[in-house]
Design a protein around this motif. Structure first.
Motif, PDB file in Angstrom:
ATOM      1  N   LYS A   6      -7.540   9.191 -10.364  1.00  0.00           N
ATOM      2  CA  LYS A   6      -7.671   9.608  -8.971  1.00  0.00           C
ATOM      3  C   LYS A   6      -6.652   8.813  -8.167  1.00  0.00           C
ATOM      4  CE  LYS A   6     -12.557  10.830  -9.392  1.00  0.00           C
ATOM      5  NZ  LYS A   6     -12.254  12.256  -9.572  1.00  0.00           N
TER       6      LYS A   6
ATOM      7  N   ALA B 278      -5.203   6.662   4.467  1.00  0.00           N
ATOM      8  CA  ALA B 278      -5.157   7.930   3.743  1.00  0.00           C
ATOM      9  C   ALA B 278      -5.228   9.103   4.708  1.00  0.00           C
ATOM     10  CB  ALA B 278      -6.318   8.000   2.753  1.00  0.00           C
TER      11      ALA B 278
ATOM     12  N   PRO C  21      -7.844  12.359  -2.228  1.00  0.00           N
ATOM     13  CA  PRO C  21      -7.319  11.891  -3.515  1.00  0.00           C
ATOM     14  C   PRO C  21      -7.000  13.068  -4.430  1.00  0.00           C
ATOM     15  CG  PRO C  21      -9.256  10.639  -2.882  1.00  0.00           C
ATOM     16  CD  PRO C  21      -9.161  11.777  -1.914  1.00  0.00           C
TER      17      PRO C  21
ATOM     18  N   ASP D 165      -4.392   8.213  -4.594  1.00  0.00           N
ATOM     19  CA  ASP D 165      -4.269   8.397  -3.141  1.00  0.00           C
ATOM     20  C   ASP D 165      -2.795   8.608  -2.812  1.00  0.00           C
ATOM     21  OD1 ASP D 165      -4.302   8.363  -0.413  1.00  0.00           O
ATOM     22  OD2 ASP D 165      -4.882   6.253  -0.222  1.00  0.00           O
TER      23      ASP D 165
ATOM     24  N   SER E  32      -1.463   6.006   0.163  1.00  0.00           N
ATOM     25  CA  SER E  32      -1.189   4.611  -0.182  1.00  0.00           C
ATOM     26  C   SER E  32      -0.377   4.484  -1.464  1.00  0.00           C
ATOM     27  CB  SER E  32      -2.510   3.856  -0.350  1.00  0.00           C
ATOM     28  OG  SER E  32      -3.251   4.371  -1.443  1.00  0.00           O
TER      29      SER E  32
ATOM     30  N   LEU F 100      -6.743   5.031  -7.300  1.00  0.00           N
ATOM     31  CA  LEU F 100      -8.040   4.601  -6.791  1.00  0.00           C
ATOM     32  C   LEU F 100      -9.017   4.305  -7.932  1.00  0.00           C
ATOM     33  CD1 LEU F 100      -8.443   7.165  -3.863  1.00  0.00           C
ATOM     34  CD2 LEU F 100      -7.600   4.814  -3.749  1.00  0.00           C
TER      35      LEU F 100
END
Length: 605
Positions: free
Chosen positions: A344, A49, A53, A346, A349, A353
């Motif tokens: 949430k 990351a 987020p 990311d 990626s 999350l």
């Protein structure tokens, strides 16, 4: 700046595309959920990351059914002392205020619905073909709605008009009565409803993106209705359409959305379940339903399933291997609750999350009915009506009022969908019998000897006002679909076969309630095909080789509720509207007596 393309990159899947193979999911008991769901973390080959987020709010509801006025209905809510309190809830203007308030919790958000926005609606919307409901949804800034079964009540052509706008007359009612209808600003999604050329009726998927650069996140939506829709609507209105497997359609859409850049995938499906204890709309107690086998087969890349159809509220987590639990939600019905969801994501990626949700009551003003008063409570927020929505709705309410408040007749008492002391709606009640009698009387000129009414087509109890007066608004609430009456000829054996089909290996959602000259018994202890006993006509055993003229509504006549045997009679003689028949029956005598006899008996279950 944030981009909010509500229709951008909406996609249409092909019927013959190969389904995506998915790994089997863990089977586990459903858990009550309202807290945040922890993720298992990025996969081993995911990029580290590089950005914080991104929080995205999703506000969802389902089964609105045109309830643009506060519906004088409540929800059960925990009182914090081990009991519950009833909260008055609903109304488009209050829903608008609730959505506005909840959006303030998020920098980014989307607003979606899981089907049945329209039809089976109160008079203020239904009298105008639900155009005001779509006008409300446009003002609420709805982004996507999955197609529900009730969206097809008036047929494919009318649903396309609802999406695209215009004043083409596709039903017995006149469109554009108060204003030119411009269509829906939001997009209907129908991943599992296919037309004759194998394409979906509406786009299967839609995309909404938030943020820019390394902080940009994208949410993909898949929308679809339940596979059993053909048994729930008039077949003539969906002629040429095919309703496919729900899980297969979802799994076909997932790689398409991932290719389009989706970081999170949200399914809007008009199918659902229910809790065994409905006292807490944020729980998942004893959950079960037809949604379960669908969830067991869908791709693990699906993050959230927003459901509907059952009119039940729940927040569930389904544990599964290799990723965060699957979040399953429903907000009940009629705009009385909004599901507030927090994702949430990311952006590095491209994974969710965590996902959390809770159902928020849309508390409206207190109300009083014949059953008592429902006051406001300080346990939850009360939402003042949003003025622009309130004024818009009032325009349609005023237009419908004069027509709705005229008295059409008088009843000797309440006519109910269920007999007193019985909680099984499929058994029917005095109201079903009253309707069957009215339909027989209305079609005597066409030679009718018998009439049948399906219990699922009766949408509300009929409770008279002062001195037994019944208004048009009350009978419209009972039968809002605008079905015509049809009369066909069948042998006694064919009538018995139709009745047997309703209680066979796959029972119908409705029973058939006859006019006063027919009675029968259902014995569920007998083998399939032999469960209809003591079938009589005019007090005598019905002759299997005799021919009878039988009246039913157009929904049944086309095989609705699974009664396909009704399609096999002689060519129909088409009569008037079912609602007109009920009004004529009510007005024919000073006081219409409510039936008291049980024409259908159920044994062995």
């Amino acid at each position: 700046m944030t981009s909010f393309p509500t229709r951008a990159r909406a996609l249409t899947t092909q019927l013959l595309a190969a389904p995506l193979l998915v790994a089997p999911l863990l089977t586990a008991s459903l858990l009550a959920a309202c807290a945040s769901v922890p993720a298992s973390g990025p996969t081993a080959d995911a990029a580290p990351a590089t950005a914080a987020p991104v929080d995205v709010g999703i506000l969802a509801f389902n089964d609105f059914h045109g309830n643009i006025e506060a519906p004088k209905a409540s929800i059960s809510w925990p009182d914090g002392k081990g009991g519950t309190v009833q909260v008055p809830a609903g109304g488009a203007a209050q829903l608008a205020s609730a959505l506005d308030a909840l959006r303030k919790d998020f920098r980014y958000s989307a607003t979606v619905s899981a089907g049945d926005l329209i039809s089976a609606s109160p008079l203020a919307s239904s009298l105008f073909l639900d155009e005001p409901t779509i006008g409300v949804m446009n003002r609420l800034k709805l982004d996507f709605n999955s197609v529900g079964n009730h969206e097809f009540d008036r047929g494919r052509k009318e649903l396309l008009r609802i999406q695209n706008g215009g004043c083409e007359k596709n039903t017995l009612r006149q469109p554009c009565q108060l204003e030119a209808y411009k269509g829906a600003n939001f997009q209907y999604l129908s991943a599992s409803t296919y037309t004759e050329d194998g394409k979906t009726l509406f786009p299967a998927t839609g995309i909404k993106s938030f943020g820019t650069g390394k902080d940009k996140v994208v949410i993909g939506f898949v929308g679809l209705t339940l596979k059993d829709t053909p048994t729930l609507v008039s077949p003539g209105g969906i002629n040429g359409l095919r309703f496919g497997d729900e899980a297969e359609a979802i799994n076909r859409a997932v790689p398409v959305l991932l290719k389009e850049g989706a970081d999170a995938i949200v399914v809007l499906i008009h199918q659902g379940g229910a809790q065994s204890d409905t006292s807490d709309p944020n729980a998942c107690t004893g959950f079960s339903g037809d949604i379960d086998p669908i969830l067991a087969k869908i791709s693990p890349r699906v993050d959230v399933v927003i459901s509907g159809h059952t009119h039940q509220a729940y927040i569930c987590e389904r544990p599964r291997a290799g990723t965060h639990p699957l979040l399953l939600t429903s907000a009940g019905s009629y705009g009385r609750l909004v599901t507030r969801m927090d994702l949430k994501i990311d952006p590095a990626s491209r994974r969710v999350l965590s996902a959390s949700a809770r159902n928020v009551p849309v508390q409206s003003q207190a109300y009083t009915t014949a059953h008592g008063s429902v006051p406001n409570t300080d346990l939850v927020t009360q939402y003042a009506p949003r003025p622009d929505i309130q004024a818009y709705v009032q325009r349609y309410v005023d237009a419908a009022r004069t027509y709705a408040q005229r008295t059409v007749g008088h009843l000797s008492g309440s006519a109910l969908r269920n007999w007193a002391g019985e909680d099984n709606e499929r058994k029917g009640g005095s109201l079903d019998e009253l309707i069957a009698d009215s339909q027989l009387a209305a079609t005597k000129a066409n030679g009718a000897q018998i009439a049948f009414m399906n219990t699922g087509g009766v949408r509300a109890n009929l409770e008279p006002g002062a001195e037994g007066a019944v208004t048009f608004a009350k009978i419209y609430a009972v039968q809002p679909f605008g079905n015509t009456l049809s009369t066909r000829t069948y042998t006694g054996a064919e009538i018995k076969a139709v009745l047997e089909s309703g209680v066979g290996a796959k029972p119908s959602a409705s029973l058939l309630i006859p006019s006063a000259n027919v009675t029968y018994t259902i014995d569920m202890s007998q083998p399939v095909g032999q469960r209809i006993t003591a079938l009589t006509y005019n007090g005598q055993p019905m002759a299997m080789d005799a021919r009878f003229r039988v009246t039913m509504n157009s929904f049944l006549e086309q095989g609705g509720d699974g009664y396909t045997g009704f399609t096999k009679g002689t060519e129909p003689t088409v009569g008037g509207l079912d609602l007109d028949a009920l009004e004529a029956w009510m007005s024919a005598v000073p006081v219409r007596q409510v039936p008291t006899e049980h024409r259908v008996r159920i044994l062995g279950k």
